[in-house]
Design an enzyme around this catalytic site. Structure first.
Site, short mmCIF file in Angstrom:
data_model
loop_
_atom_site.label_atom_id
_atom_site.label_comp_id
_atom_site.label_asym_id
_atom_site.label_seq_id
_atom_site.Cartn_x
_atom_site.Cartn_y
_atom_site.Cartn_z
N GLU A 257 -57.39 89.80 34.53
CA GLU A 257 -56.26 90.04 33.63
C GLU A 257 -55.03 90.33 34.46
O GLU A 257 -54.78 91.47 34.86
CB GLU A 257 -56.53 91.24 32.69
CG GLU A 257 -57.63 91.03 31.68
CD GLU A 257 -57.75 92.19 30.69
OE1 GLU A 257 -56.88 93.09 30.69
OE2 GLU A 257 -58.72 92.20 29.92
N GLU B 56 -63.94 96.30 30.62
CA GLU B 56 -63.35 97.51 31.24
C GLU B 56 -64.18 98.76 30.89
O GLU B 56 -63.64 99.79 30.51
CB GLU B 56 -61.90 97.69 30.76
CG GLU B 56 -60.96 96.61 31.26
CD GLU B 56 -59.51 96.84 30.82
OE1 GLU B 56 -59.29 97.46 29.78
OE2 GLU B 56 -58.61 96.39 31.55
#
Length: 626
Positions: free
Chosen positions: A251, A171
């Protein structure tokens, strides 16, 4: 015949991206994975097989695994891959059970893990710019990757192993630096060490700005989002950066983490199942984060910073399909039912919940006040400094440090002892002449009123509650970051004691030591000890702390993590049966920081309490700001 021909032969193992058909190809055939996250560092080694088997029996084809750098390189150039840290043994187990692996080796992993997996020793160079092209940072990263990735290479799918893809960074788009040179450098290192065939990818949220900063040509861009999101819109965001190729949610959130002092998070099974079905119908590959959360043992829990410092609880149950103790939940069965609509489930029953045992009440006794055993906890001499030094400056990564000075003059009327904003990281337990005065807290209480005489000893025990693991501020220095002032004038001439509590306890202290005549009081930092026996079998259990305030628990030298029932929501700590002895006493050591109950008892239960059930305490109620 020539090599390209080999690719087509059924014997050649390959795992590739197909930009024509928008899918993965495994051994040449279209492939989509249904995966779940499990973190070996949050699960005792003896439970790895049980958890992985339950994941396999849920219908998953893959597991997604983070590698926390700081778990394996505690000091520069010192590596630990033994016991619970044997990542190769864990990967071998996944292969043995027929699971593919999506590996996420960082170097930064977030994961609600201390400093997002980055080693605290990086901060020995205070001006280092983490997660950037800073040469000091890159040099540390490269030396780590040169140790880790050669262990990974033979386990790649096309080399006969089971690792189908490898994530680079984590991320990165959510980080302020937006340094594409850094991602380019990582891409080069991963390719050099893993070869040109392995699928390398990134994961970011669906926000356009984050996808701009977190993606790079040469790394396949995947996204993450939870059951609350509109699936079509979310994958639309992935298509903005990857117009062709497989749809991937790396995710998909089955639940959420808990912060100390806030309500216990939960996500409904129906909502999780519905979102999963929507994605699978689109042909997407999905990884569920988490499938099994586990536990932040010892000092490994991280923290967020959202207007204030928010440390993560010891339990990382995550309201996941497999509970903290590894038990199948209603959510797991709801997910398994959805999976069965898209691919056949393995034959056979789901392994049952592990047996739990309520060992009942265990009496403890006070062993000593922390300040009375500094000789044991700090065998090296204290460090002298005019002004306080950070944990990093004295090379202490985790745990506790005592800062000691003297009152410079008589203080006959109550006078303000004050910490500058953001100088207590993260909690400071204040003692004057060994009498507990109260607690200073980051983004919380910054002053106490004290009285005393010139020359009286002032001690502040500083606790690191976990370094920030997400957002801009991962350079999260610990300890006293600034001066303490008495009546607005800075205190100086400090003695600083870095405490090696875990080393002492691992070596058998205080159970093997001579009894201390402990001072009477119940307030302030002190050690308590006790023992209990198991009835011939060591089963998992949960320990509750009735009337205790906040502290740390060890059983048989194993650090089970932080307890904080006064703030909640978590009320019990998970104790895996693998840390318990059969046929000889189990040694309990508690470091209580603020105040023990009049009768110091622990209660061992056969189930966890994640929610504060009765809020009788005087602490702030969950959800309020501190």
């Amino acid at each position: 015949f020539t090599v390209p021909h080999l690719q087509a032969s059924p014997l050649a193992r390959s795992f590739q991206l197909d930009y024509e058909e928008d899918c993965f190809r495994k051994d040449g055939a279209p492939f989509r994975y249904i995966s779940g996250s499990i973190h070996y560092a949050r699960v005792p080694r003896l439970a790895w097989r049980d958890r992985l088997l339950k994941m396999y029996m849920s219908g998953l084809s893959a597991v997604q695994v983070y590698v926390p750098w700081n778990y394996h390189e505690p000091l520069p150039g010192l590596y630990d891959f033994a016991g619970d840290r044997d990542v190769e043994a864990f990967l071998d187990l996944t292969a043995e059970l027929g699971l593919l692996v999506i590996l996420r080796p960082g170097p930064y992993i977030c994961a609600e893990w201390e400093m997002g997996g980055l080693p605290a020793w990086l901060l020995w160079k205070p001006d280092i710019v983490l997660r950037s092209s800073d040469p000091a940072y890159l040099a540390a990263v490269d030396s780590w990757l040169h140790v880790l990735l050669p262990k990974i290479k033979p386990r790649l799918y096309h080399h006969g192993g089971n690792i189908i893809s490898v994530q680079v960074e984590n991320e990165y788009g959510s980080y302020y630096a937006c340094d594409h040179g850094y991602l380019q450098h990582l891409l080069g290192s991963f390719r050099a060490l893993l070869g040109s065939e392995v699928v390398l990818f990134t994961t970011d949220s669906t926000r356009a700005e984050e996808l701009r900063c977190g993606t790079l040509q040469g790394l396949y861009a995947t996204i993450d989002f939870g059951p609350g999101s509109n699936v079509t819109e979310a994958f639309g965001a992935q298509r903005q950066v990857e117009p062709k190729g497989p749809l991937v949610n790396s995710e998909y959130y089955t639940g959420w983490l808990d912060y100390w002092g806030e309500a216990h998070a939960s996500t409904s099974s129906a909502q999780v199942a519905r979102g999963l079905e929507d994605m699978l119908q689109l042909g997407a590959s999905v990884n569920m984060y988490m499938f099994h959360g586990g536990t932040n043992f010892a000092y490994w829990s991280g923290a967020d910073f959202k207007d204030q410092y928010k440390p993560v609880t010891t339990s990382y149950d995550y309201d996941a399909p497999l509970s903290e103790a590894g038990d199948p939940t209603e959510k797991l069965f709801a997910i398994r039912t959805i999976i069965s609509k898209f691919q056949p489930l393995p034959v056979g029953p789901m392994p049952p919940a592990t047996p739990k045992y309520a060992y009942g009440w265990v009496a403890l006794r006070k062993y000593a006040n922390l300040l009375d055993v500094l000789d044991v906890l700090c065998p090296s001499r204290p460090i002298q400094s005019q002004f306080p030094l950070t944990f990093e400056a004295i090379k202490q990564a985790h745990g506790f440090v005592v800062y000691r000075t003297q009152l410079p003059w008589d203080v006959l009327d109550p006078t303000t002892l004050e910490a500058h904003p953001h100088s207590v990281c993260d909690r400071g337990y204040v003692m004057l002449q060994k009498e507990y005065q109260g607690t200073l807290e980051r983004d919380g209480q910054r002053e106490l009123h004290v009285t005393g005489r010139a020359g009286d000893t002032l001690d502040v025990l500083l606790e690191n509650m976990g370094r920030i693991n997400f957002g801009a501020n991962t350079s999260d220095f610990k300890g006293l970051l600034g001066n303490l002032s008495l009546d607005s004038s800075p205190l100086s001439n400090w003695l600083i004691y870095p405490l090696a509590i875990d080393t002492a306890i691992w070596e058998g202290w205080p159970h093997a030591a001579l009894p201390k005549s402990s001072g009477g009081g119940r307030a302030g930092p002190a050690f308590y000890t006790g023992t209990f026996e198991t009835p011939g079998i060591a089963w998992d259990t949960f320990v509750k702390f009735p009337g205790w305030s906040k502290g740390q628990l060890w059983i048989n030298g194993f650090n089970l993590g932080r307890y904080w029932p006064r703030r909640g929501p978590q009320q019990t700590l998970f104790v895996p049966g693998s840390v318990l002895h059969v046929g000889r006493p189990n040694n309990i050591t508690v470091l209580e920081l603020e105040g023990a109950p009049a009768t110091p008892l622990l209660l061992f239960l056969d189930r966890p309490l994640f929610n504060r059930t009765l809020s009788r305490s005087h602490e702030n109620t969950p959800g309020s700001s501190h």
